[in-house]
Structures are given as C-alpha cells and as structure tokens.
Design an enzyme around this catalytic site. Structure first.
Site, PDB file in Angstrom:
ATOM      1  N   SER A   1      99.947  74.498 103.390  1.00  0.00           N
ATOM      2  CA  SER A   1     100.249  73.087 103.631  1.00  0.00           C
ATOM      3  C   SER A   1      99.855  72.719 105.051  1.00  0.00           C
ATOM      4  O   SER A   1      99.938  73.562 105.963  1.00  0.00           O
ATOM      5  CB  SER A   1     101.748  72.821 103.441  1.00  0.00           C
ATOM      6  OG  SER A   1     102.103  71.520 103.896  1.00  0.00           O
TER       7      SER A   1
ATOM      8  N   TYR B   1     110.571  74.793 105.447  1.00  0.00           N
ATOM      9  CA  TYR B   1     109.316  74.683 104.689  1.00  0.00           C
ATOM     10  C   TYR B   1     108.119  74.961 105.599  1.00  0.00           C
ATOM     11  O   TYR B   1     107.222  75.737 105.244  1.00  0.00           O
ATOM     12  CB  TYR B   1     109.214  73.301 104.072  1.00  0.00           C
ATOM     13  CG  TYR B   1     107.950  73.084 103.265  1.00  0.00           C
ATOM     14  CD1 TYR B   1     107.780  73.721 102.043  1.00  0.00           C
ATOM     15  CD2 TYR B   1     106.944  72.236 103.723  1.00  0.00           C
ATOM     16  CE1 TYR B   1     106.630  73.518 101.289  1.00  0.00           C
ATOM     17  CE2 TYR B   1     105.796  72.038 102.987  1.00  0.00           C
ATOM     18  CZ  TYR B   1     105.642  72.678 101.770  1.00  0.00           C
ATOM     19  OH  TYR B   1     104.488  72.485 101.038  1.00  0.00           O
TER      20      TYR B   1
END
Length: 237
Positions: free
Chosen positions: A132, A146
C-alpha cells in the site's frame, strides 16, 4: 496474449477486488493459476468458473494453512500475495487480538509464503506482494498499525531480493493508493478525504493494479527486483 504460457501461478487472496483482477489477468496471459479464498466462497467459485482458475479455501491468518497451500501448489513460477486486512481507527480502542490478526495476515503470512515458495520455485520465478502507498505515507490519523504492516513488506522484499537473486527470482511490492473494491468503494465515506490528497482524483480500477502485476511477473521485468511500485494517482506525491 500468452506471455505466461507454461507458467504455474498462485494468488493468495484472489476471490475479490484486486486479487480477482490479478487472477483474471494471469489466466488471460496464459498462466495456470490457482487462488485462495477464506470467507468469499460464492465469489471464489464464480471466479473459478469464469476464468478456469482453481479455487482453494485457505485462511491466510493461519500459518499452517498458508505453508501447506503453497507447498501443494509448487513448484511455482509466480506467487502473488494479495490477502490483507485493513484496521483503521483509534489505536487506544483496538483489541490486541485484532492487531495481531492483521500482523498475521499482512506480514507473517507473506513471509512464510515466500520462504515456502522459494524452496522449490523455478529459476527466474516471480514474487509480488500487494502492499500500500500507506507504507510510504499515512496522511491521516488512525492508520498506524496498518501502515506498519505495509512498511514491513518493503524491508521484506528488499531482503528477499538479495536472498534469491542468484536464482534470478525477483521480489517486488506493488503499492496501490485508493482502489475501487468492496473494502474501499469509489463512492465510500472516505472518498472525498482520499481524493483530496491525489493528483488524479479518482479510485484506481482493480484491473489497473493487475496490469502492473502482469508486467512484474512477465518476461520484460527480469531485472526488476527489491523495488516498490506505487500506483496511487499521486496520493503520495
């Protein structure tokens, strides 16, 4: 296109979203593809019927299942790891078990899958992990855990690129920004916030991410390894 004809591929987390787009692209390019799913049984079976790829039920949070699945699928030419968990919000309110599960799926599972695959992977194999842009940039509160998991993939890829380079096995990370999936729909509640950070103010399509994966696992990317490939519409620019 049959650029991957004769290649054997496994996609971990392939029933929906980016994973499903990758499965479709690999099959279209000629690879003999298998993919895993955990909870999306109907979607997995529909994708298998549509593409001819084989669906395998396996939970990426379970180390034993991950290792067994990769072993059974090998020797591989291509491993794509897409399974992931996103947990956002106040870190003071997160349950420790939820954070640990995210670490299991996002970090530990890729590590063990890659090591297992590499034991028998054919020379010149390709390993791609879907990370990501948040591994590089976390522009809003609530994403520490995350972002940590996605940053971990960067160090992992750089290290494994060194470990497996003598066999010409490449290891790369694809880092999407916002992508139109069930987890992050283009018309979802965070749309305006995410688009405000972007130069191209829209969500990416899963097929666009799959296109980058297709390049990295193809014959033209033999010298591309240990690298992060960001496709985010300028989210991190």
């Amino acid at each position: 296109m049959t650029t991957l004809s004769g290649k054997k591929a496994l996609v971990l987390g392939g029933s929906r979203g980016i994973g499903a787009a990758v499965v479709e692209r690999l099959q279209a390019d000629g690879a003999d593809t298998r993919f895993t799913y955990a909870g999306s049984e109907a979607a997995a079976h529909a994708l298998a019927e549509k593409t001819g790829a084989a669906a395998i039920r396996a939970d990426s949070a379970d180390r034993g299942q991950t290792i067994a699945t990769v072993e059974a699928a090998g020797p591989l030419d291509i491993l794509v790891i897409n399974a992931g968990v996103g947990l956002l919000g106040d870190p003071l309110e997160h349950e420790p078990d939820a954070i640990d599960r995210m670490l299991d799926v996002n970090v530990r599972s890729p590590y063990h899958a890659i090591v297992t695959a590499a034991r028998t992977m054919n020379r010149g194999g390709r390993i791609v992990v879907i990370g990501s842009v948040n591994g590089d940039r976390m522009p809003f509160a609530g994403g520490a855990g995350y972002a940590m998991t996605k940053s971990a993939l960067q160090g992992m890829a750089r290290g494994f690129a060194r470990d497996f380079g003598a066999r010409e096995i490449t290891v790369n990370v694809v880092q999407p920004g916002p992508v139109d999936t069930d987890m992050n729909p283009a018309e979802g509640p965070m749309k305006d916030l995410m688009h405000s950070f972007m130069a191209i103010k829209r969500h990416a399509k899963p097929a666009e991410i799959a296109g980058m994966v297709a390049y990295l696992v193809g014959p033209e990317a033999a010298m591309v390894t240990g690298a992060m490939h960001t496709i985010d519409g300028g989210f991190g620019a």
